[in-house]
Design a protein around this motif. Structure first.
Motif, mmCIF file in Angstrom:
data_model
loop_
_atom_site.group_PDB
_atom_site.id
_atom_site.type_symbol
_atom_site.label_atom_id
_atom_site.label_comp_id
_atom_site.label_asym_id
_atom_site.label_seq_id
_atom_site.Cartn_x
_atom_site.Cartn_y
_atom_site.Cartn_z
ATOM 1 N N GLU A 77 -78.483 33.643 99.475
ATOM 2 C CA GLU A 77 -79.555 33.377 100.430
ATOM 3 C C GLU A 77 -79.052 32.510 101.571
ATOM 4 O OE1 GLU A 77 -83.452 33.547 97.463
ATOM 5 O OE2 GLU A 77 -82.427 31.646 97.831
ATOM 6 N N ASP A 80 -76.945 34.562 103.929
ATOM 7 C CA ASP A 80 -77.766 35.348 104.849
ATOM 8 C C ASP A 80 -78.293 34.477 105.989
ATOM 9 O OD1 ASP A 80 -77.365 37.649 103.434
ATOM 10 O OD2 ASP A 80 -79.353 37.709 102.526
ATOM 11 N N THR A 84 -77.191 35.053 109.837
ATOM 12 C CA THR A 84 -78.223 35.338 110.823
ATOM 13 C C THR A 84 -78.147 34.350 111.974
ATOM 14 O OG1 THR A 84 -79.690 36.276 109.140
ATOM 15 C CG2 THR A 84 -80.706 35.558 111.192
ATOM 16 N N ARG A 136 -84.030 41.886 99.643
ATOM 17 C CA ARG A 136 -82.996 41.835 100.666
ATOM 18 C C ARG A 136 -82.718 43.211 101.258
ATOM 19 N NH1 ARG A 136 -77.684 42.454 101.869
ATOM 20 N NH2 ARG A 136 -76.769 40.782 103.145
ATOM 21 N N VAL A 140 -82.957 44.396 105.018
ATOM 22 C CA VAL A 140 -81.753 44.909 105.683
ATOM 23 C C VAL A 140 -82.027 46.269 106.309
ATOM 24 C CG1 VAL A 140 -79.443 45.836 105.240
ATOM 25 C CG2 VAL A 140 -80.072 43.582 104.361
#
Length: 221
Positions: A77, A80, A84, A136, A140
């Motif tokens: 997590e 990600d 990002t 996820r 995605v």
């Protein structure tokens, strides 16, 4: 700076109080886990080692992450979030942003290994990471569809809609990671992804930019 350095008190009390301190410890644990996974791989990283690097006891670590698998989900997590944030600095997401992420991941095989192992294991019923990966992959696919729509409009050069192409794009990214982990001398992940982007563009000049609509739509009969 290591996670241990980050976890040390600065001599000033945090303005956020206990909740801020709890979040700082959690971030220090995740950073320590990320460092160790990159150094030792998924199987070579123990909770005890993560706790030591974060400057905590193992019991203190377990207060935040009760199991190794939940800690690894936390790392994913965090990965990600960091990915990002890094991509957001470049502006709107494009296929070249994705190419940059693929190249970036080629420099951290331990984290990629963790992701790949957990993703494979998560297909079993009751796995603690299953919900994470289900959510996820939905996110995605939605995000990749938007990337493709931004670049190509409502139809890709081959005729697919962004929604139909998005699962294929996700599959290529993850599939290349698996092949690269197994045979890094033979599989150049970044170069292969660039080749795939060229295929998405219908072979028109590689993956350097978007294809105009007038280049994509066939002439009227």
């Amino acid at each position: 700076m290591t996670a241990r350095d980050q976890a040390r008190p600065s001599g000033r009390r945090s303005g956020g109080g206990r909740e801020a301190q709890r979040e700082e410890r959690r971030e220090a644990i995740l950073q320590a886990a990320m460092e160790l996974i990159a150094e030792r791989g998924y199987r070579g990283t123990s909770l005890a080692a993560v706790a030591e690097r974060a400057g905590l006891t193992q019991q203190g670590l377990l207060h935040h992450f009760p199991s190794k698998e939940l800690l690894l989900v936390g790392v994913l997590e965090a990965r990600d979030r960091w990915d990002t944030a890094a991509a957001a600095a470049t502006g709107a997401w494009r296929t070249q942003t994705l190419a940059g992420l693929v190249e970036y991941n080629a420099g951290r095989p331990g984290v990629v290994q963790t992701y790949t192992v957990l993703a494979g294991d998560s297909v079993t019923e009751g796995h603690p990471a299953r919900d994470f990966f289900e959510r996820r992959f939905r996110r995605v696919r939605e995000a990749l569809a938007e990337v493709l729509r931004t670049e190509y409009g409502d139809r890709l050069p081959g005729g697919l809609t962004p929604e139909r192409a998005a699962p294929l794009l996700a599959a290529v990214m993850d599939g290349l990671q698996l092949q690269w982990l197994l045979d890094p001398e033979e599989v150049d992940m970044a170069a292969a992804f660039g080749d795939f982007l060229a295929l998405l563009q219908g072979g028109r000049g590689g993956a350097s930019g978007p294809v105009r609509r007038d280049e994509v739509e066939p002439p009227a009969p």
